[in-house]
Design a protein around this motif. Structure first.
Motif: not given
Length: 162
Positions: A128-132, A137-142, A154-158
């Motif tokens: 499962r994933v969340r994009w915040t 100019d950016a979003y965090e993918a978790f 699994q990962f947390k990435l800006v």
């Protein structure tokens, strides 16, 4: 001069037709841009390039993970409104033969992709994933994966707009 005028008029028409359908509007901030982030170890980068297709009925996301010295991992996600289910759905396919099908739900803080499965080589991984969004100019993918009935990061990435 006339061909140039026709080209300009048709370009304007194409741009006007690219407005998204209502259900895809929460994803509009992504469209027309590439977004790139580096994984914490600095050994890989992740890039997503979003484009409206089919008069705004589809949002395409071409996804590339680059690792120095290795072939790129490339996939494409097609987001669309599933009128029968009355929700945004997606299909993801990648160059290694893997795929996912799932849904997207807008939330007060961003976009949520509820638990679904990635299938490759006869094996399935539930994730499962969340994009915040983080400013304009950016979003965090978790991303989390389910291993032995437990959700594990699994990962947390800006990802930043390019």
């Amino acid at each position: 001069m006339r061909p140039l005028l026709m080209l300009l008029l048709s370009s304007t028409t194409i741009a006007a037709q690219a407005a998204p359908v209502e259900a895809l509007k929460p994803m509009a901030f992504l469209a027309g841009h590439c977004w790139k982030g580096d994984f914490p170890e600095g050994k890989q980068s992740d890039e997503h390039c979003f484009q409206w297709k089919y008069d705004g009925n589809v949002l395409s996301d071409v996804h590339t993970v680059r690792t120095p010295g290795k072939p790129d991992y490339v996939g494409e996600t097609i987001y669309y409104y599933d009128s029968a289910a009355k929700q945004v759905a997606f299909l993801y396919v990648e160059n290694g033969g893997g795929y996912s099908r799932g849904t997207m739900t807008p939330t007060a803080t961003g976009l949520e992709f509820p638990a679904t499965q990635y299938v490759a080589d006869g094996h399935a991984l539930t994730y499962r994933v969340r994009w915040t969004p983080s400013g304009a100019d950016a979003y965090e993918a978790f991303s989390e994966m389910n291993i032995k009935d437990k959700w594990v990061t699994q990962f947390k990435l800006v990802l930043k707009k390019q």
